[in-house]
Design a protein around this motif. Structure first.
Motif, short mmCIF file in Angstrom:
data_model
loop_
_atom_site.label_atom_id
_atom_site.label_comp_id
_atom_site.label_asym_id
_atom_site.label_seq_id
_atom_site.Cartn_x
_atom_site.Cartn_y
_atom_site.Cartn_z
N ASP A 92 2.34 2.94 3.22
CA ASP A 92 1.38 4.04 3.08
C ASP A 92 2.12 5.32 2.66
N HIS A 124 0.85 -1.21 0.00
CA HIS A 124 0.00 0.00 0.00
C HIS A 124 0.88 1.25 0.00
N HIS A 175 -6.26 -1.88 5.63
CA HIS A 175 -4.92 -1.30 5.50
C HIS A 175 -4.61 -0.40 6.70
N GLU A 201 -8.52 2.75 -2.20
CA GLU A 201 -9.00 2.48 -0.88
C GLU A 201 -10.34 3.16 -0.65
N HIS A 208 1.39 5.28 -2.34
CA HIS A 208 0.70 6.24 -3.22
C HIS A 208 1.73 6.92 -4.12
#
Ligand SMILES: [Zn+2]
Ligand SMILES: [Zn+2]
Length: 268
Positions: A206, A9, A156, A95, A11
């Motif tokens: 994250d 996970h 998550h 998400e 970005h």
């Protein structure tokens, strides 16, 4: 093919990496990261995630609408997401979820858009990646109503208590832990991690958020996933190599459409 760290996970398409995205991706590879799953947070962002995933063999993605932006989601957005999700690089819907901590969209709308994305995932036969902050009661209620155990997926950056963890595990969900596992005050989180069966855990950065303790003050990036893995192996009291193997298997179970290069190459 050597197994490596999997950042389940991050970005990567966000503007935080605008100036040096390629360098960030290369640093991850040099640091032993074998796979990155970059997560969409709204329609436009999901497009960018998919584009990046199509360009890089070791990047996969999800498409979805984060609860923060739930108030802006239109019915057409969800139709477009459904079209995009047919791409083989898209592993899951998300998400999605509920965030009552920041409350950036009205709660009622958050619940509606979360419910719609659960239905979307079910129709597409894809798992969901769920974000939840300070909203576990409502989240679990909706998941029960929508029979989320038949959809499956990942909670998550898990931040709830053991009670919530157990509920998700009973529904067949995986729990993903981030670099906050390494924070000095994360005693409760480490406790939940310790109690969770080894075969139900994922690791994530994250990134660019939630920088691990060792890099405090810096922008987070997938190469920092090693700190979460290190902490995870330590808490589970197993060798890093074994932990990498375990998490790799878990990722393939959590995201069934992810091609598995190890499947027929098991070394006895
Ligand atoms: Zn999130
Ligand atoms: Zn995220």
């Amino acid at each position: 093919m050597k197994k490596g760290f999997i950042d389940s996970h991050c970005h990567l398409q966000l503007d935080n990496y605008k100036k040096d995205r390629q360098r960030v991706i290369e640093r991850a590879r040099e640091g032993g990261v074998s796979l990155m799953i970059t997560i969409g947070i709204d329609l436009h962002d999901s497009w960018k995630a998919l584009k990046l995933a199509e360009e890089e063999p070791d990047i996969y993605c999800t498409v979805g609408c984060h609860p923060h932006g739930a108030g802006r989601v239109t019915p057409e957005d969800l139709e477009t997401l459904a079209e995009m999700a047919k791409n083989e690089k898209v592993l899951a819907i998300g998400e999605t979820g509920l965030d009552y901590y920041r409350d950036l969209s009205p709660r009622e709308i958050q619940r509606k858009v979360f419910t719609e994305q659960l239905e979307l995932a079910r129709n597409l036969g894809k798992p969901v990646v769920i974000h939840c902050r300070d909203a576990y009661r409502d989240l679990i209620r909706i998941m029960v109503e929508k029979k989320a155990q038949e959809i499956g997926g990942v909670i998550h950056c898990f931040s709830g208590d053991w009670e919530a963890a157990r509920t998700f595990l009973n529904m067949g969900f995986f729990l993903s832990f981030a670099g906050n596992l390494t924070y000095p005050k994360a005693g409760k989180l480490r406790e939940a991690f310790k109690k969770t069966p080894k075969n139900r855990l994922l690791m994530e950065t994250d990134a660019p958020f939630l920088t691990p303790q060792a890099k405090k003050g810096e922008r987070n990036e997938p190469s920092f996933i090693k700190y979460a893995y290190g902490s995870g192996a330590e808490i589970k009291d197993i060798k890093l190599e074994a932990w990498i193997n375990q998490v790799t298997n878990n990722v393939h179970e959590a995201f069934p459409s992810l091609p598995n290069p190890y499947y027929n190459k098991r070394i006895s």
